[in-house]
Write a protein that holds these residues in place. Structure first.
Motif, PDB file in Angstrom:
ATOM      1  N   GLU C  38       0.836  -1.210   0.000  1.00 37.86           N
ATOM      2  CA  GLU C  38       0.000   0.000   0.000  1.00 37.86           C
ATOM      3  C   GLU C  38       0.872   1.263   0.000  1.00 37.86           C
ATOM      4  N   LEU C  39       1.992   1.211   0.712  1.00 32.88           N
ATOM      5  CA  LEU C  39       2.935   2.339   0.670  1.00 32.88           C
ATOM      6  C   LEU C  39       3.481   2.518  -0.748  1.00 32.88           C
ATOM      7  N   LEU C  40       3.842   1.399  -1.364  1.00 33.59           N
ATOM      8  CA  LEU C  40       4.377   1.457  -2.733  1.00 33.59           C
ATOM      9  C   LEU C  40       3.340   2.011  -3.711  1.00 33.59           C
ATOM     10  N   GLU C  41       2.052   1.732  -3.422  1.00 34.55           N
ATOM     11  CA  GLU C  41       0.994   2.204  -4.323  1.00 34.55           C
ATOM     12  C   GLU C  41       1.002   3.735  -4.438  1.00 34.55           C
ATOM     13  N   CYS C  42       1.443   4.405  -3.375  1.00 33.28           N
ATOM     14  CA  CYS C  42       1.557   5.876  -3.435  1.00 33.28           C
ATOM     15  C   CYS C  42       2.523   6.319  -4.541  1.00 33.28           C
ATOM     16  N   PHE C  43       3.412   5.415  -4.930  1.00 35.00           N
ATOM     17  CA  PHE C  43       4.432   5.743  -5.938  1.00 35.00           C
ATOM     18  C   PHE C  43       4.245   4.916  -7.209  1.00 35.00           C
ATOM     19  N   GLN C  44       3.042   4.335  -7.397  1.00 32.79           N
ATOM     20  CA  GLN C  44       2.859   3.375  -8.493  1.00 32.79           C
ATOM     21  C   GLN C  44       3.211   3.961  -9.866  1.00 32.79           C
ATOM     22  N   TRP C  45       2.758   5.163 -10.113  1.00 39.07           N
ATOM     23  CA  TRP C  45       2.972   5.740 -11.447  1.00 39.07           C
ATOM     24  C   TRP C  45       4.002   6.862 -11.446  1.00 39.07           C
ATOM     25  N   GLY C  46       4.729   7.029 -10.336  1.00 39.97           N
ATOM     26  CA  GLY C  46       5.785   8.038 -10.330  1.00 39.97           C
ATOM     27  C   GLY C  46       6.081   8.561  -8.949  1.00 39.97           C
ATOM     28  N   GLY C  47       6.935   9.562  -8.899  1.00 37.74           N
ATOM     29  CA  GLY C  47       7.513   9.988  -7.628  1.00 37.74           C
ATOM     30  C   GLY C  47       6.840  11.185  -6.975  1.00 37.74           C
ATOM     31  N   ASN C  48       5.590  11.498  -7.364  1.00 41.98           N
ATOM     32  CA  ASN C  48       4.914  12.653  -6.765  1.00 41.98           C
ATOM     33  C   ASN C  48       3.685  12.234  -5.985  1.00 41.98           C
ATOM     34  N   PRO C  49       3.894  11.603  -4.849  1.00 43.33           N
ATOM     35  CA  PRO C  49       2.759  11.025  -4.131  1.00 43.33           C
ATOM     36  C   PRO C  49       2.036  12.059  -3.270  1.00 43.33           C
ATOM     37  N   ASP C  50       0.868  11.646  -2.805  1.00 42.09           N
ATOM     38  CA  ASP C  50       0.124  12.357  -1.768  1.00 42.09           C
ATOM     39  C   ASP C  50       0.863  12.111  -0.444  1.00 42.09           C
ATOM     40  N   LEU C  51       1.476  13.170   0.110  1.00 41.08           N
ATOM     41  CA  LEU C  51       2.334  12.966   1.290  1.00 41.08           C
ATOM     42  C   LEU C  51       1.545  12.522   2.524  1.00 41.08           C
ATOM     43  N   GLY C  52       0.286  12.938   2.615  1.00 44.12           N
ATOM     44  CA  GLY C  52      -0.541  12.470   3.728  1.00 44.12           C
ATOM     45  C   GLY C  52      -0.743  10.960   3.665  1.00 44.12           C
ATOM     46  N   ALA C  53      -0.978  10.466   2.457  1.00 43.56           N
ATOM     47  CA  ALA C  53      -1.159   9.017   2.291  1.00 43.56           C
ATOM     48  C   ALA C  53       0.147   8.279   2.584  1.00 43.56           C
ATOM     49  N   VAL C  54       1.277   8.832   2.131  1.00 42.64           N
ATOM     50  CA  VAL C  54       2.577   8.204   2.409  1.00 42.64           C
ATOM     51  C   VAL C  54       2.785   8.083   3.919  1.00 42.64           C
ATOM     52  N   GLN C  55       2.494   9.153   4.635  1.00 36.23           N
ATOM     53  CA  GLN C  55       2.678   9.135   6.092  1.00 36.23           C
ATOM     54  C   GLN C  55       1.828   8.051   6.749  1.00 36.23           C
ATOM     55  N   GLU C  56       0.584   7.942   6.315  1.00 39.27           N
ATOM     56  CA  GLU C  56      -0.301   6.922   6.902  1.00 39.27           C
ATOM     57  C   GLU C  56       0.166   5.503   6.588  1.00 39.27           C
ATOM     58  N   GLU C  57       0.583   5.282   5.349  1.00 39.01           N
ATOM     59  CA  GLU C  57       0.986   3.919   4.976  1.00 39.01           C
ATOM     60  C   GLU C  57       2.322   3.556   5.628  1.00 39.01           C
ATOM     61  N   LEU C  58       3.226   4.527   5.711  1.00 38.03           N
ATOM     62  CA  LEU C  58       4.500   4.265   6.398  1.00 38.03           C
ATOM     63  C   LEU C  58       4.236   3.943   7.869  1.00 38.03           C
ATOM     64  N   ALA C  59       3.291   4.658   8.475  1.00 39.90           N
ATOM     65  CA  ALA C  59       2.921   4.370   9.867  1.00 39.90           C
ATOM     66  C   ALA C  59       2.382   2.948  10.012  1.00 39.90           C
ATOM     67  N   ASP C  60       1.611   2.495   9.014  1.00 39.99           N
ATOM     68  CA  ASP C  60       1.081   1.129   9.080  1.00 39.99           C
ATOM     69  C   ASP C  60       2.206   0.093   9.020  1.00 39.99           C
ATOM     70  N   VAL C  61       3.155   0.294   8.103  1.00 40.79           N
ATOM     71  CA  VAL C  61       4.295  -0.638   8.030  1.00 40.79           C
ATOM     72  C   VAL C  61       5.033  -0.649   9.357  1.00 40.79           C
ATOM     73  N   LEU C  62       5.337   0.539   9.869  1.00 36.74           N
ATOM     74  CA  LEU C  62       6.077   0.641  11.131  1.00 36.74           C
ATOM     75  C   LEU C  62       5.315  -0.009  12.291  1.00 36.74           C
ATOM     76  N   SER C  63       4.004   0.196  12.336  1.00 37.95           N
ATOM     77  CA  SER C  63       3.219  -0.375  13.437  1.00 37.95           C
ATOM     78  C   SER C  63       3.360  -1.896  13.473  1.00 37.95           C
ATOM     79  N   TYR C  64       3.216  -2.520  12.297  1.00 35.50           N
ATOM     80  CA  TYR C  64       3.339  -3.982  12.276  1.00 35.50           C
ATOM     81  C   TYR C  64       4.779  -4.422  12.571  1.00 35.50           C
ATOM     82  N   CYS C  65       5.765  -3.627  12.135  1.00 35.13           N
ATOM     83  CA  CYS C  65       7.166  -3.956  12.470  1.00 35.13           C
ATOM     84  C   CYS C  65       7.377  -3.892  13.980  1.00 35.13           C
ATOM     85  N   PHE C  66       6.841  -2.849  14.619  1.00 37.58           N
ATOM     86  CA  PHE C  66       6.993  -2.711  16.071  1.00 37.58           C
ATOM     87  C   PHE C  66       6.272  -3.862  16.799  1.00 37.58           C
ATOM     88  N   LEU C  67       5.092  -4.228  16.285  1.00 35.06           N
ATOM     89  CA  LEU C  67       4.357  -5.337  16.901  1.00 35.06           C
ATOM     90  C   LEU C  67       5.135  -6.650  16.770  1.00 35.06           C
TER      91      LEU C  67
END
Lengths: 106, 106, 106, 106
Positions: C38-67
């Motif tokens: 889902e984090l990668l999807e923010c960059f699916q078609w290029g390098g100009n993502p919605d930064l709010g979405a990037v922050q949320e998806e990165l938080a999701d990856v980190l949360s599961y890593c911490f768990l």
């Protein structure tokens, strides 16, 4: 090339090694994700990959996809065509042309 | 079903929307990984997925794989058969039978 | 901010919902891969993502890593520092500077 | 352990090798997905992984997550806590307890 020949080759390869026991749909889904990561690694730092490596990794993703389709009794070509119908209605030509936006943002 | 029919359907779908510009090999590799994650999500908490959802997500992975193969001038069936040759020699029947160990640990 | 506070917040969140039963290391590994997609999807078609979405998806990856780290009794910071030692020796400064090649191709 | 120490260690490691040029948010997102696939590989055929390998792969995922957070000026702990607020409201205790269903199916 008949697709059946590929399915038979994969089935024989797996049966000879007694690997059906490992090929649950869940394990195959994990395997597809793992191999997709290896394919992506060819593009990790940019768009100029080793094409031989790309071909091998794409073949790995496809192999596990074909194995999952076979396990679930699905025809790979048919499910792609069926899904294309759905995608067509989500992305009508007049709205989607030239845009990479997601369907709910067109 | 002839595989050509699927390739033609995918090509037409993409061309009608003028999406070839987005379908670089790198973007397709990302797309395969993204869709693989969605397929895996069907099995996130266990092995009893919604089979309709599995079919749709598997179709998405396959579609992007077929698009990448077409983009690189590769035949999906042929590269799977070619890779199977390599894998056969890495996993000889007598050593690999009934084992899920990686080839360097057989 | 003390890292302990995050670990406690995650533990409480999970315990209140009786979700420890779902958080096997295997299911957490799948969840990390799913959220990475889902984090990668923010960059699916290029390098100009919605930064709010990037922050949320990165938080999701980190949360599961911490768990997962918590589940395995690992300290996230410490394992990153430990791994950095290994990576340092695989990528010595004089050989790796300015290169994106893999260590076995330096 | 102060999280700052990890951030500094990662920054120094990258700067010494002149690797900032490769660490665009997009390349880091790909790297997170790639390393997540390697972590998942520890669980490919079941839930009894090599714990040393799990620790190393989890460290790799975390390292790229920390690098992305640093690149985007985000605090890893803070974004996890912020996201937890959102998730709390999507999964109220009384509805979510003991269920692995997605929030739109609770």
């Amino acid at each position: 090339m008949p697709h059946d020949r590929v399915r038979e080759a994969l089935r024989t390869f797996v049966a000879e090694r007694d690997w059906e026991q490992f090929h649950t749909p869940e394990n195959l889904a994990k395997s597809i994700a793992i191999e997709s990561g290896e394919l992506l690694e060819c593009f990790q730092w940019g768009g100029n990959p080793d094409l031989g490596a790309v071909q091998e990794e794409l073949a790995d993703v496809l192999s596990y996809c074909f194995l999952m389709a076979d396990r679930l009794g699905l025809d790979p070509d048919q499910i792609v065509l069926d899904k294309l119908e759905t995608t067509r209605s989500k992305y009508p030509v007049e709205k989607a042309r030239g845009s990479s936006a997601k369907y709910d943002q067109l």
